[in-house]
Design a protein around this motif. Structure first.
Motif, PDB file in Angstrom:
ATOM      1  N   GLY A 119      15.066  13.137 -11.459  1.00  9.28           N
ATOM      2  CA  GLY A 119      15.862  12.173 -10.710  1.00  9.28           C
ATOM      3  C   GLY A 119      16.971  11.554 -11.543  1.00  9.28           C
ATOM      4  N   LEU A 120      17.253  10.290 -11.277  1.00 14.02           N
ATOM      5  CA  LEU A 120      18.310   9.562 -11.962  1.00 14.02           C
ATOM      6  C   LEU A 120      17.732   8.722 -13.092  1.00 14.02           C
ATOM      7  CD1 LEU A 120      20.179   8.331  -8.761  1.00 14.02           C
ATOM      8  CD2 LEU A 120      21.057  10.031 -10.375  1.00 14.02           C
ATOM      9  N   THR A 121      18.479   8.568 -14.163  1.00 16.51           N
ATOM     10  CA  THR A 121      18.043   7.709 -15.262  1.00 16.51           C
ATOM     11  C   THR A 121      18.211   6.238 -14.870  1.00 16.51           C
ATOM     12  OG1 THR A 121      20.216   7.561 -16.306  1.00 16.51           O
ATOM     13  CG2 THR A 121      18.827   9.455 -16.899  1.00 16.51           C
ATOM     14  N   ASN A 122      17.595   5.356 -15.631  1.00  6.79           N
ATOM     15  CA  ASN A 122      17.751   3.922 -15.367  1.00  6.79           C
ATOM     16  C   ASN A 122      19.206   3.489 -15.506  1.00  6.79           C
ATOM     17  OD1 ASN A 122      15.058   3.424 -14.790  1.00  6.79           O
ATOM     18  ND2 ASN A 122      14.529   3.025 -16.915  1.00  6.79           N
ATOM     19  N   ASP A 123      19.900   4.009 -16.515  1.00  6.46           N
ATOM     20  CA  ASP A 123      21.314   3.658 -16.700  1.00  6.46           C
ATOM     21  C   ASP A 123      22.148   4.101 -15.495  1.00  6.46           C
ATOM     22  OD1 ASP A 123      20.863   2.476 -19.122  1.00  6.46           O
ATOM     23  OD2 ASP A 123      21.500   4.195 -20.318  1.00  6.46           O
ATOM     24  N   GLU A 124      21.842   5.269 -14.953  1.00  7.16           N
ATOM     25  CA  GLU A 124      22.581   5.758 -13.785  1.00  7.16           C
ATOM     26  C   GLU A 124      22.280   4.904 -12.554  1.00  7.16           C
ATOM     27  OE1 GLU A 124      22.715  10.444 -15.213  1.00  7.16           O
ATOM     28  OE2 GLU A 124      21.092   9.722 -13.943  1.00  7.16           O
ATOM     29  N   LEU A 125      21.020   4.520 -12.395  1.00  5.77           N
ATOM     30  CA  LEU A 125      20.646   3.689 -11.249  1.00  5.77           C
ATOM     31  C   LEU A 125      21.257   2.298 -11.335  1.00  5.77           C
ATOM     32  CD1 LEU A 125      16.961   4.821 -10.746  1.00  5.77           C
ATOM     33  CD2 LEU A 125      18.761   4.923  -9.023  1.00  5.77           C
ATOM     34  N   GLN A 126      21.527   1.828 -12.543  1.00  3.26           N
ATOM     35  CA  GLN A 126      22.134   0.511 -12.688  1.00  3.26           C
ATOM     36  C   GLN A 126      23.622   0.510 -12.358  1.00  3.26           C
ATOM     37  OE1 GLN A 126      21.043  -1.117 -16.511  1.00  3.26           O
ATOM     38  NE2 GLN A 126      18.875  -1.199 -15.977  1.00  3.26           N
ATOM     39  N   LYS A 127      24.193   1.676 -12.141  1.00  2.00           N
ATOM     40  CA  LYS A 127      25.577   1.753 -11.671  1.00  2.00           C
ATOM     41  C   LYS A 127      25.652   1.641 -10.143  1.00  2.00           C
ATOM     42  CE  LYS A 127      27.330   4.532 -15.528  1.00  2.00           C
ATOM     43  NZ  LYS A 127      28.320   3.543 -16.012  1.00  2.00           N
ATOM     44  N   CYS A 128      24.485   1.569  -9.492  1.00  2.00           N
ATOM     45  CA  CYS A 128      24.423   1.531  -8.032  1.00  2.00           C
ATOM     46  C   CYS A 128      24.365   0.093  -7.526  1.00  2.00           C
ATOM     47  CB  CYS A 128      23.186   2.287  -7.536  1.00  2.00           C
ATOM     48  SG  CYS A 128      23.093   4.004  -8.092  1.00  2.00           S
ATOM     49  N   HIS A 129      24.878  -0.118  -6.323  1.00  2.00           N
ATOM     50  CA  HIS A 129      24.735  -1.413  -5.668  1.00  2.00           C
ATOM     51  C   HIS A 129      23.340  -1.548  -5.045  1.00  2.00           C
ATOM     52  CE1 HIS A 129      29.165  -0.752  -5.582  1.00  2.00           C
ATOM     53  NE2 HIS A 129      29.175  -2.031  -5.894  1.00  2.00           N
ATOM     54  N   PHE A 130      22.833  -0.429  -4.532  1.00  2.00           N
ATOM     55  CA  PHE A 130      21.524  -0.410  -3.875  1.00  2.00           C
ATOM     56  C   PHE A 130      20.792   0.871  -4.268  1.00  2.00           C
ATOM     57  CE2 PHE A 130      24.308  -2.783  -1.011  1.00  2.00           C
ATOM     58  CZ  PHE A 130      23.558  -3.914  -0.720  1.00  2.00           C
ATOM     59  N   HIS A 131      19.465   0.821  -4.148  1.00  3.39           N
ATOM     60  CA  HIS A 131      18.641   2.022  -4.247  1.00  3.39           C
ATOM     61  C   HIS A 131      18.037   2.295  -2.867  1.00  3.39           C
ATOM     62  CE1 HIS A 131      17.811   1.107  -8.804  1.00  3.39           C
ATOM     63  NE2 HIS A 131      19.082   1.379  -8.540  1.00  3.39           N
ATOM     64  N   VAL A 132      17.820   3.564  -2.578  1.00  6.75           N
ATOM     65  CA  VAL A 132      17.179   3.932  -1.317  1.00  6.75           C
ATOM     66  C   VAL A 132      16.005   4.856  -1.624  1.00  6.75           C
ATOM     67  CG1 VAL A 132      18.804   5.859  -0.953  1.00  6.75           C
ATOM     68  CG2 VAL A 132      17.522   4.947   0.986  1.00  6.75           C
ATOM     69  N   VAL A 133      14.876   4.585  -0.987  1.00  7.03           N
ATOM     70  CA  VAL A 133      13.683   5.419  -1.129  1.00  7.03           C
ATOM     71  C   VAL A 133      13.319   5.957   0.250  1.00  7.03           C
ATOM     72  CG1 VAL A 133      11.235   5.488  -1.737  1.00  7.03           C
ATOM     73  CG2 VAL A 133      12.813   4.155  -3.123  1.00  7.03           C
ATOM     74  N   ILE A 134      13.139   7.255   0.361  1.00  3.33           N
ATOM     75  CA  ILE A 134      12.722   7.865   1.631  1.00  3.33           C
ATOM     76  C   ILE A 134      11.209   7.677   1.759  1.00  3.33           C
ATOM     77  CG2 ILE A 134      12.540  10.043   2.899  1.00  3.33           C
ATOM     78  CD1 ILE A 134      15.112  10.918   1.336  1.00  3.33           C
ATOM     79  N   PRO A 135      10.747   6.990   2.811  1.00  6.27           N
ATOM     80  CA  PRO A 135       9.323   6.656   2.923  1.00  6.27           C
ATOM     81  C   PRO A 135       8.484   7.864   3.355  1.00  6.27           C
ATOM     82  CG  PRO A 135      10.493   5.844   4.853  1.00  6.27           C
ATOM     83  CD  PRO A 135      11.535   6.435   3.948  1.00  6.27           C
ATOM     84  N   ALA A 136       8.310   8.802   2.453  1.00  8.13           N
ATOM     85  CA  ALA A 136       7.542  10.014   2.746  1.00  8.13           C
ATOM     86  C   ALA A 136       6.036   9.714   2.650  1.00  8.13           C
ATOM     87  CB  ALA A 136       7.926  11.114   1.773  1.00  8.13           C
ATOM     88  N   ASN A 137       5.236  10.689   3.036  1.00 11.34           N
ATOM     89  CA  ASN A 137       3.782  10.597   2.952  1.00 11.34           C
ATOM     90  C   ASN A 137       3.372  10.313   1.503  1.00 11.34           C
ATOM     91  OD1 ASN A 137       1.031  10.967   2.928  1.00 11.34           O
ATOM     92  ND2 ASN A 137       1.074  13.107   3.568  1.00 11.34           N
ATOM     93  N   PRO A 138       2.725   9.161   1.231  1.00 12.76           N
ATOM     94  CA  PRO A 138       2.377   8.828  -0.166  1.00 12.76           C
ATOM     95  C   PRO A 138       1.407   9.822  -0.796  1.00 12.76           C
ATOM     96  CG  PRO A 138       1.349   7.282   1.369  1.00 12.76           C
ATOM     97  CD  PRO A 138       2.312   8.104   2.167  1.00 12.76           C
ATOM     98  N   GLN A 139       0.627  10.537   0.046  1.00 16.20           N
ATOM     99  CA  GLN A 139      -0.272  11.550  -0.498  1.00 16.20           C
ATOM    100  C   GLN A 139       0.461  12.852  -0.845  1.00 16.20           C
ATOM    101  OE1 GLN A 139      -1.685   9.462   2.110  1.00 16.20           O
ATOM    102  NE2 GLN A 139      -2.543   8.504   0.283  1.00 16.20           N
TER     103      GLN A 139
END
Length: 246
Positions: A119-139
């Motif tokens: 995925g994305l590194t923490n530094d890359e995610l900190q360049k974002c205004h928002f994060h989005v998580v797709i609520p997939a099946n946790p299992q």
């Protein structure tokens, strides 16, 4: 307006995923693909898996850094499948589609997708205004890159169609513009410089202050005029005379 939605893929490992992502985009009317440092440039496998979306691959912008891919954008949303040590403002996929369409009328926006394995590194995610998580099946939440692109591209399309319908029924109104990513980065650099100058941040031991301030302003989403005011305040602090201690 849909051309203002950039799909940004960071360091893609397999060219077939680029082709499948291009197909996912085209089915939803998106066409603006950015590739950041792909390990292999698009090839015949990418064209084959694009299934008729080879024009999107052919017109893709290949850049060497994430900053180049985000230049000129007013909104950046990063996809993240895991929790982070420093929580960031979050969007549901449907909210993400709505926000992208709303802001895409004024300036380019970026949907940011990370590497297939990590995925994305923490530094890359900190360049974002928002994060989005797709609520997939946790299992079993295993989504490949093209699936993730398809889901968010679909939400953008639904929001776009709803927006089109609402525009027919409602009068136009002025929208206050948000600053571009480049302007925000200059503000953060200016802020850090002033905090070091005033002694609030120790350059040798900066800690997490700037990361937390980035998160604060990501939540607040200052408009362009508000950002100019903040830059003015910082400049006025810089111009204050230095008082010598006895």
């Amino acid at each position: 307006m849909l051309h203002n939605i950039r799909v940004v893929l960071v360091e893609t490992s397999h060219t077939g995923n680029i082709g499948s992502a291009a197909r996912a985009m085209k089915t939803m009317g998106l066409s603006n693909l950015y590739l950041v440092n792909p390990l292999t440039k698009p090839d015949s496998q990418a064209i084959a898996l694009s299934a008729g979306a080879s024009d999107i691959i052919g017109n893709a912008t290949i850049v060497g850094s994430l900053d180049e891919a985000l230049a000129g954008c007013s909104l950046v949303v990063g996809t993240s499948a895991r929790s982070r040590t420093l929580p960031w403002p979050m969007l549901e996929p449907r909210e993400c589609g709505v926000k992208c369409v709303q802001e895409g009328e004024q300036a380019p926006v970026a949907l940011l997708f990370g590497r297939e394995r990590v995925g994305l590194t923490n530094d890359e995610l900190q360049k974002c205004h928002f994060h989005v998580v797709i609520p997939a099946n946790p299992q079993y939440s295993s989504l490949n890159l093209a699936m993730a692109v398809q889901i968010l591209a679909y939400e953008v399309r639904i929001a776009y169609l709803d927006h089109q319908q609402a525009a027919v029924q409602a009068p136009e109104h002025d929208v206050s513009p948000y600053p571009l990513v480049d302007e925000l980065e200059r503000f953060y650099q200016h802020l850090e410089q002033v905090l070091i100058q005033t002694g609030f941040i120790r350059q040798a031991h900066p800690g997490q202050v700037m990361n937390k301030l980035r998160r604060l302003f990501a939540r607040a989403r200052p408009e362009t005029q508000e950002l100019h005011i903040l830059r003015g305040i910082l400049t006025s602090i810089e111009h204050q005379p230095v008082t010598k201690k006895d």
